[in-house]
Design a protein around this motif. Structure first.
Motif, PDB file in Angstrom:
ATOM      1  N   UNK A 108       0.819  -1.201   0.000  1.00  0.00           N
ATOM      2  CA  UNK A 108       0.000   0.000   0.000  1.00  0.00           C
ATOM      3  C   UNK A 108       0.860   1.261   0.000  1.00  0.00           C
ATOM      4  N   UNK A 109       1.978   1.232   0.698  1.00  0.00           N
ATOM      5  CA  UNK A 109       2.885   2.391   0.675  1.00  0.00           C
ATOM      6  C   UNK A 109       3.427   2.597  -0.744  1.00  0.00           C
ATOM      7  N   UNK A 110       3.765   1.513  -1.408  1.00  0.00           N
ATOM      8  CA  UNK A 110       4.241   1.595  -2.791  1.00  0.00           C
ATOM      9  C   UNK A 110       3.118   2.098  -3.692  1.00  0.00           C
ATOM     10  N   UNK A 111       1.898   1.615  -3.460  1.00  0.00           N
ATOM     11  CA  UNK A 111       0.745   2.054  -4.258  1.00  0.00           C
ATOM     12  C   UNK A 111       0.549   3.560  -4.161  1.00  0.00           C
ATOM     13  N   UNK A 112       0.634   4.086  -2.950  1.00  0.00           N
ATOM     14  CA  UNK A 112       0.459   5.528  -2.753  1.00  0.00           C
ATOM     15  C   UNK A 112       1.547   6.288  -3.511  1.00  0.00           C
ATOM     16  N   UNK A 113       2.780   5.809  -3.438  1.00  0.00           N
ATOM     17  CA  UNK A 113       3.882   6.478  -4.144  1.00  0.00           C
ATOM     18  C   UNK A 113       3.659   6.459  -5.660  1.00  0.00           C
ATOM     19  N   UNK A 114       3.216   5.324  -6.195  1.00  0.00           N
ATOM     20  CA  UNK A 114       2.956   5.232  -7.637  1.00  0.00           C
ATOM     21  C   UNK A 114       1.794   6.140  -8.013  1.00  0.00           C
ATOM     22  N   UNK A 115       0.758   6.147  -7.209  1.00  0.00           N
ATOM     23  CA  UNK A 115      -0.390   7.017  -7.473  1.00  0.00           C
ATOM     24  C   UNK A 115       0.041   8.488  -7.497  1.00  0.00           C
ATOM     25  N   UNK A 116       0.870   8.884  -6.546  1.00  0.00           N
ATOM     26  CA  UNK A 116       1.374  10.269  -6.524  1.00  0.00           C
ATOM     27  C   UNK A 116       2.242  10.549  -7.747  1.00  0.00           C
ATOM     28  N   UNK A 117       3.054   9.578  -8.143  1.00  0.00           N
ATOM     29  CA  UNK A 117       3.870   9.715  -9.353  1.00  0.00           C
ATOM     30  C   UNK A 117       2.983   9.925 -10.573  1.00  0.00           C
ATOM     31  N   UNK A 118       1.961   9.091 -10.720  1.00  0.00           N
ATOM     32  CA  UNK A 118       1.061   9.213 -11.867  1.00  0.00           C
ATOM     33  C   UNK A 118       0.320  10.548 -11.868  1.00  0.00           C
ATOM     34  N   UNK A 119      -0.081  11.027 -10.706  1.00  0.00           N
ATOM     35  CA  UNK A 119      -0.797  12.297 -10.635  1.00  0.00           C
ATOM     36  C   UNK A 119       0.125  13.475 -10.940  1.00  0.00           C
ATOM     37  N   UNK A 120       1.330  13.446 -10.384  1.00  0.00           N
ATOM     38  CA  UNK A 120       2.251  14.587 -10.536  1.00  0.00           C
ATOM     39  C   UNK A 120       2.968  14.603 -11.881  1.00  0.00           C
ATOM     40  N   UNK A 121       3.252  13.423 -12.419  1.00  0.00           N
ATOM     41  CA  UNK A 121       4.131  13.337 -13.591  1.00  0.00           C
ATOM     42  C   UNK A 121       3.527  12.552 -14.747  1.00  0.00           C
ATOM     43  N   UNK A 122       2.231  12.623 -14.917  1.00  0.00           N
ATOM     44  CA  UNK A 122       1.557  11.867 -15.978  1.00  0.00           C
ATOM     45  C   UNK A 122       2.168  12.144 -17.348  1.00  0.00           C
ATOM     46  N   UNK A 123       2.566  13.375 -17.588  1.00  0.00           N
ATOM     47  CA  UNK A 123       3.104  13.741 -18.902  1.00  0.00           C
ATOM     48  C   UNK A 123       4.382  12.976 -19.239  1.00  0.00           C
ATOM     49  N   UNK A 124       5.144  12.589 -18.228  1.00  0.00           N
ATOM     50  CA  UNK A 124       6.379  11.827 -18.488  1.00  0.00           C
ATOM     51  C   UNK A 124       6.094  10.507 -19.189  1.00  0.00           C
ATOM     52  N   UNK A 125       4.941   9.916 -18.896  1.00  0.00           N
ATOM     53  CA  UNK A 125       4.628   8.596 -19.428  1.00  0.00           C
ATOM     54  C   UNK A 125       4.043   8.636 -20.830  1.00  0.00           C
ATOM     55  N   UNK A 126       3.682   9.814 -21.308  1.00  0.00           N
ATOM     56  CA  UNK A 126       3.114   9.921 -22.654  1.00  0.00           C
ATOM     57  C   UNK A 126       4.200   9.998 -23.723  1.00  0.00           C
ATOM     58  N   UNK A 127       5.435  10.130 -23.299  1.00  0.00           N
ATOM     59  CA  UNK A 127       6.561  10.191 -24.238  1.00  0.00           C
ATOM     60  C   UNK A 127       7.541   9.067 -23.906  1.00  0.00           C
ATOM     61  N   UNK A 128       8.507   8.879 -24.738  1.00  0.00           N
ATOM     62  CA  UNK A 128       9.520   7.832 -24.554  1.00  0.00           C
ATOM     63  C   UNK A 128      10.596   8.342 -23.596  1.00  0.00           C
ATOM     64  N   UNK A 129      10.221   8.469 -22.327  1.00  0.00           N
ATOM     65  CA  UNK A 129      11.111   9.001 -21.300  1.00  0.00           C
ATOM     66  C   UNK A 129      12.128   7.930 -20.892  1.00  0.00           C
ATOM     67  N   UNK A 130      13.300   8.350 -20.443  1.00  0.00           N
ATOM     68  CA  UNK A 130      14.322   7.407 -19.996  1.00  0.00           C
ATOM     69  C   UNK A 130      13.897   6.704 -18.716  1.00  0.00           C
ATOM     70  N   UNK A 131      14.292   5.444 -18.607  1.00  0.00           N
ATOM     71  CA  UNK A 131      13.983   4.653 -17.412  1.00  0.00           C
ATOM     72  C   UNK A 131      14.525   5.292 -16.132  1.00  0.00           C
TER      73      UNK A 131
END
Length: 181
Positions: A50-73
């Protein structure tokens, strides 16, 4: 006021649009939450998951635009580590950390550099090691999963290992695969 045939057509059209939007919203909601099912499947510790889930959820909310492009790993790893740090405030969260105390980090005689670790620096207290991949990578998932097994079973003794494969190039941030080791 009298309802004309034109009004009926409009009302039916609006009803159809409303139904379509509700179906689309439901579908999107299901798609967005599918990754949480992946994350919790096989999780050895639900509180940790659940702690990891919250972190991923915050990542997706804050940085959604990063995932729409071919961003570096490493960019994905770095941003995820930032949000993991908020969830694991009593721990150190580091990317590409190559030290085991003062020595170069090795597992079974080979140098290893994990994507993200949750640990206490300069101690043998290692909580979580995370390997991050993008959906567009050609490297087999099994390579990273074997690396996680080595982190857990070697003298490094991470308590938990997590493989995450993030979807890149799509309209909605998502996780394609997740596996606890």
């Amino acid at each position: 006021s009298k309802i004309t045939p034109e009004h009926r057509t409009c009302i039916e059209c609006i009803g159809g649009i409303e139904q379509y939007l509700c179906q689309a919203a439901t579908k999107l909601s299901v798609e967005l939450n599918m990754w949480t099912d992946l994350l919790f499947d096989g999780a050895p510790d639900k509180e940790l998951a659940d702690q990891v889930r919250v972190a991923i959820d915050e990542l997706f909310q804050a940085d959604a635009a990063l995932f729409s492009v071919e961003i570096n790993e490493p960019t994905i790893s770095n941003r995820l580590a930032h949000f993991l740090g908020k969830q694991f405030s009593e721990w150190d969260v580091d990317c590409e950390y190559n030290r085991d105390g003062h020595e170069i980090k090795t597992a079974y005689g080979r140098r290893v550099i994990p994507d993200i670790i949750v640990h206490h620096r300069q101690t043998p207290d290692n909580l979580l090691v995370v390997e991050v991949k993008k959906s567009t990578t050609r490297q087999p998932d099994q390579d990273d999963i074997q690396k996680l097994v080595a982190f857990r079973n070697s003298h490094l003794q991470y308590r938990y290992g997590l493989f995450l494969k993030f979807v890149v190039g799509g309209n909605v941030p998502d996780i394609q695969a997740a596996a606890w080791v």
